[in-house]
Design a protein around this motif. Structure first.
Motif, PDB file in Angstrom:
ATOM      1  N   GLY A   4      93.411  89.202  59.685  1.00  0.00           N
ATOM      2  CA  GLY A   4      92.477  89.827  58.761  1.00  0.00           C
ATOM      3  C   GLY A   4      93.083  90.162  57.421  1.00  0.00           C
ATOM      4  N   LEU A   5      94.198  89.511  57.062  1.00  0.00           N
ATOM      5  CA  LEU A   5      94.895  89.816  55.821  1.00  0.00           C
ATOM      6  C   LEU A   5      94.740  88.730  54.760  1.00  0.00           C
ATOM      7  CD1 LEU A   5      98.226  91.235  57.304  1.00  0.00           C
ATOM      8  CD2 LEU A   5      96.342  92.526  56.263  1.00  0.00           C
ATOM      9  N   GLU A   6      93.790  87.840  54.961  1.00  0.00           N
ATOM     10  CA  GLU A   6      93.585  86.780  53.967  1.00  0.00           C
ATOM     11  C   GLU A   6      93.260  87.370  52.599  1.00  0.00           C
ATOM     12  OE1 GLU A   6      91.002  82.675  53.319  1.00  0.00           O
ATOM     13  OE2 GLU A   6      90.425  84.088  54.876  1.00  0.00           O
ATOM     14  N   TRP A   7      92.528  88.476  52.600  1.00  0.00           N
ATOM     15  CA  TRP A   7      92.162  89.098  51.332  1.00  0.00           C
ATOM     16  C   TRP A   7      93.408  89.487  50.533  1.00  0.00           C
ATOM     17  CZ3 TRP A   7      93.752  93.999  50.068  1.00  0.00           C
ATOM     18  CH2 TRP A   7      94.247  94.777  51.125  1.00  0.00           C
ATOM     19  N   ALA A   8      94.455  89.959  51.229  1.00  0.00           N
ATOM     20  CA  ALA A   8      95.677  90.364  50.545  1.00  0.00           C
ATOM     21  C   ALA A   8      96.380  89.161  49.923  1.00  0.00           C
ATOM     22  CB  ALA A   8      96.608  91.089  51.517  1.00  0.00           C
ATOM     23  N   TYR A   9      96.384  88.053  50.654  1.00  0.00           N
ATOM     24  CA  TYR A   9      97.006  86.839  50.140  1.00  0.00           C
ATOM     25  C   TYR A   9      96.275  86.346  48.898  1.00  0.00           C
ATOM     26  CZ  TYR A   9      99.039  82.135  50.172  1.00  0.00           C
ATOM     27  OH  TYR A   9      99.682  80.979  49.824  1.00  0.00           O
ATOM     28  N   ARG A  10      94.941  86.325  48.975  1.00  0.00           N
ATOM     29  CA  ARG A  10      94.159  85.865  47.829  1.00  0.00           C
ATOM     30  C   ARG A  10      94.314  86.821  46.651  1.00  0.00           C
ATOM     31  NH1 ARG A  10      88.220  84.052  48.857  1.00  0.00           N
ATOM     32  NH2 ARG A  10      88.640  83.271  46.752  1.00  0.00           N
ATOM     33  N   LEU A  11      94.411  88.108  46.942  1.00  0.00           N
ATOM     34  CA  LEU A  11      94.586  89.078  45.873  1.00  0.00           C
ATOM     35  C   LEU A  11      95.902  88.860  45.137  1.00  0.00           C
ATOM     36  CD1 LEU A  11      93.508  91.603  44.437  1.00  0.00           C
ATOM     37  CD2 LEU A  11      94.643  92.981  46.191  1.00  0.00           C
ATOM     38  N   MET A  12      96.953  88.503  45.870  1.00  0.00           N
ATOM     39  CA  MET A  12      98.242  88.238  45.240  1.00  0.00           C
ATOM     40  C   MET A  12      98.172  87.051  44.285  1.00  0.00           C
ATOM     41  SD  MET A  12     101.183  88.893  48.120  1.00  0.00           S
ATOM     42  CE  MET A  12     100.495  87.725  49.300  1.00  0.00           C
ATOM     43  N   HIS A  13      97.331  86.071  44.621  1.00  0.00           N
ATOM     44  CA  HIS A  13      97.253  84.860  43.806  1.00  0.00           C
ATOM     45  C   HIS A  13      96.219  84.938  42.690  1.00  0.00           C
ATOM     46  CE1 HIS A  13      99.554  83.232  47.206  1.00  0.00           C
ATOM     47  NE2 HIS A  13      99.946  82.298  46.363  1.00  0.00           N
ATOM     48  N   GLU A  14      95.199  85.774  42.865  1.00  0.00           N
ATOM     49  CA  GLU A  14      94.172  85.907  41.827  1.00  0.00           C
ATOM     50  C   GLU A  14      93.828  87.392  41.621  1.00  0.00           C
ATOM     51  OE1 GLU A  14      91.100  82.491  41.838  1.00  0.00           O
ATOM     52  OE2 GLU A  14      91.539  82.824  43.959  1.00  0.00           O
ATOM     53  N   PRO A  15      94.798  88.200  41.218  1.00  0.00           N
ATOM     54  CA  PRO A  15      94.564  89.652  41.150  1.00  0.00           C
ATOM     55  C   PRO A  15      93.503  90.050  40.130  1.00  0.00           C
ATOM     56  CG  PRO A  15      96.670  89.078  40.154  1.00  0.00           C
ATOM     57  CD  PRO A  15      96.181  87.851  40.848  1.00  0.00           C
ATOM     58  N   ARG A  16      93.491  89.442  38.979  1.00  0.00           N
ATOM     59  CA  ARG A  16      92.560  89.854  37.934  1.00  0.00           C
ATOM     60  C   ARG A  16      91.111  89.573  38.334  1.00  0.00           C
ATOM     61  NH1 ARG A  16      94.317  87.739  32.131  1.00  0.00           N
ATOM     62  NH2 ARG A  16      92.532  89.077  31.613  1.00  0.00           N
ATOM     63  N   ARG A  17      90.900  88.501  39.052  1.00  0.00           N
ATOM     64  CA  ARG A  17      89.535  88.143  39.438  1.00  0.00           C
ATOM     65  C   ARG A  17      89.048  88.906  40.659  1.00  0.00           C
ATOM     66  NH1 ARG A  17      86.557  84.370  42.492  1.00  0.00           N
ATOM     67  NH2 ARG A  17      88.384  83.565  43.575  1.00  0.00           N
ATOM     68  N   LEU A  18      89.953  89.258  41.581  1.00  0.00           N
ATOM     69  CA  LEU A  18      89.530  89.748  42.890  1.00  0.00           C
ATOM     70  C   LEU A  18      89.758  91.225  43.157  1.00  0.00           C
ATOM     71  CD1 LEU A  18      90.766  86.742  45.093  1.00  0.00           C
ATOM     72  CD2 LEU A  18      88.441  87.199  44.286  1.00  0.00           C
ATOM     73  N   TRP A  19      90.548  91.923  42.344  1.00  0.00           N
ATOM     74  CA  TRP A  19      90.938  93.277  42.746  1.00  0.00           C
ATOM     75  C   TRP A  19      89.743  94.223  42.837  1.00  0.00           C
ATOM     76  CZ3 TRP A  19      90.397  97.942  40.304  1.00  0.00           C
ATOM     77  CH2 TRP A  19      90.088  97.936  38.939  1.00  0.00           C
ATOM     78  N   ARG A  20      88.800  94.090  41.895  1.00  0.00           N
ATOM     79  CA  ARG A  20      87.646  94.985  41.940  1.00  0.00           C
ATOM     80  C   ARG A  20      86.819  94.750  43.196  1.00  0.00           C
ATOM     81  NH1 ARG A  20      88.124  93.801  36.484  1.00  0.00           N
ATOM     82  NH2 ARG A  20      88.273  95.621  35.097  1.00  0.00           N
ATOM     83  N   ARG A  21      86.666  93.477  43.574  1.00  0.00           N
ATOM     84  CA  ARG A  21      85.882  93.140  44.767  1.00  0.00           C
ATOM     85  C   ARG A  21      86.468  93.804  46.002  1.00  0.00           C
ATOM     86  NH1 ARG A  21      85.574  86.938  46.668  1.00  0.00           N
ATOM     87  NH2 ARG A  21      84.583  86.788  44.611  1.00  0.00           N
ATOM     88  N   TYR A  22      87.757  93.639  46.218  1.00  0.00           N
ATOM     89  CA  TYR A  22      88.367  94.173  47.436  1.00  0.00           C
ATOM     90  C   TYR A  22      88.475  95.694  47.400  1.00  0.00           C
ATOM     91  CZ  TYR A  22      89.523  89.316  48.462  1.00  0.00           C
ATOM     92  OH  TYR A  22      89.452  87.969  48.717  1.00  0.00           O
ATOM     93  N   ALA A  23      88.769  96.255  46.226  1.00  0.00           N
ATOM     94  CA  ALA A  23      88.897  97.713  46.124  1.00  0.00           C
ATOM     95  C   ALA A  23      87.566  98.400  46.400  1.00  0.00           C
ATOM     96  CB  ALA A  23      89.404  98.099  44.739  1.00  0.00           C
ATOM     97  N   ARG A  24      86.478  97.745  46.072  1.00  0.00           N
ATOM     98  CA  ARG A  24      85.162  98.362  46.279  1.00  0.00           C
ATOM     99  C   ARG A  24      84.611  98.081  47.670  1.00  0.00           C
ATOM    100  NH1 ARG A  24      80.580 100.393  44.193  1.00  0.00           N
ATOM    101  NH2 ARG A  24      78.585  99.502  44.847  1.00  0.00           N
ATOM    102  N   TYR A  25      84.564  96.802  48.055  1.00  0.00           N
ATOM    103  CA  TYR A  25      83.773  96.432  49.218  1.00  0.00           C
ATOM    104  C   TYR A  25      84.501  96.569  50.550  1.00  0.00           C
ATOM    105  CZ  TYR A  25      80.179  94.828  46.032  1.00  0.00           C
ATOM    106  OH  TYR A  25      79.215  94.776  45.065  1.00  0.00           O
TER     107      TYR A  25
END
Length: 288
Positions: free
Chosen positions: A249-270
């Motif tokens: 269940g850590l795929e989100w962390a991997y994707r966040l490392m590679h695309e932080p500017r695009r994804l951080w708000r999504r993961y921090a909120r949802y």
């Protein structure tokens, strides 16, 4: 289509001569309705209790019967957006839509609600498995998405290399804005002329779900399939998380490392919103 630096370039499809024999999928007992997987509400959103084979068998039946359906690989992000946005919720809750659990936390939620055989149906893997199956059944595929024209061509070339005999009968890379009516009419005509059985849609959630809901009645293809970032993964533009991170269940962390500017708000909120919403559902389930 964003194939040149012009502000409003003329849409240009990606076409190629169909490969393979063109044989259709063999008839099988049952029909699309009988093969459709059951669904379970997770935080108020209906998610399929299924696996890859059951999902693909249902897709084959829809194609065989020339019915019209939508399948979307639902991540936690999509589920939580649907809880907040009525249009998105309507787009993925229609009777002809099958939302499969793309995110591992959604599968854990299904298991916690008593369905121990619940299984993940990851959008990129569903696409890959169904394309591979299509080399045997003759299914025709159209690709709608991609970062730009060049990325879409790269995807087509990679898929044809990986799956000899694959029939890709067209493609379109839309601009990063709503289509004009002329552009939408062009896409409808291009898809319908191609004779596609499946239109793979990779424009991101929930944009792709809203587009599929809007276009479903206008497109002849039996299946519209929303697979999110699968286009980037299969084209080799973005790396996929290792299998152990996906299973944990850590795929989100991997994707966040590679695309932080695009994804951080999504993961921090949802992500926290999902944990809280499901905790409340689980408590109610235990009480019942």
């Amino acid at each position: 289509m964003r194939s040149s630096p012009d502000p409003e370039p003329r849409p240009r499809p990606v076409h190629g001569a169909p490969a393979g024999t063109g044989a259709r999928a063999p008839e099988a007992p049952g029909d699309a309705q009988a093969l459709r997987p059951r669904v379970l509400d997770v935080v108020g959103i209906p998610l399929a209790l299924t696996n890859y084979d059951r999902t693909m068998d249902w897709m084959d039946a829809v194609v065989r019967e020339r019915d019209k359906a939508v399948v979307t690989a639902a991540a936690v992000h999509l589920v939580m957006v649907a809880r907040e946005n009525a249009a998105t919720r309507a787009a993925i809750s229609q009777p002809h839509v099958l939302a499969v659990p793309d995110g591992q936390p959604l599968v854990w939620a299904q298991k916690a609600l008593g369905h121990r055989s619940a299984s993940r149906v990851y959008g990129p893997d569903l696409m890959a498995k169904y394309l591979e199956r299509g080399t045997r059944t003759g299914t025709r595929h159209y690709l709608y998405g991609g970062r730009n024209q060049g990325a879409l061509v790269q995807l087509v070339n990679e898929l044809r290399r990986r799956y000899p005999g694959l029939q890709i009968v067209g493609g379109y890379s839309p601009p990063f804005r709503p289509l004009t009516e002329d552009e939408a009419a062009f896409v409808v005509d291009d898809v319908n002329r191609s004779g596609a059985d499946v239109v793979w849609v990779g424009t991101g959630q929930p944009k792709q779900e809203l587009w599929m809901a809007e276009m479903r009645d206008r497109l002849d293809a039996p299946i519209l399939a929303g697979v999110g970032a699968a286009f980037d993964f299969h084209a080799g533009l973005v790396p996929q998380a290792p299998a152990w991170m996906q299973a944990s269940g850590l795929e989100w962390a991997y994707r966040l490392m590679h695309e932080p500017r695009r994804l951080w708000r999504r993961y921090a909120r949802y992500n926290p919103l999902f944990v809280g919403a499901f905790a409340r559902q689980w408590v109610e389930h235990r009480r019942a």
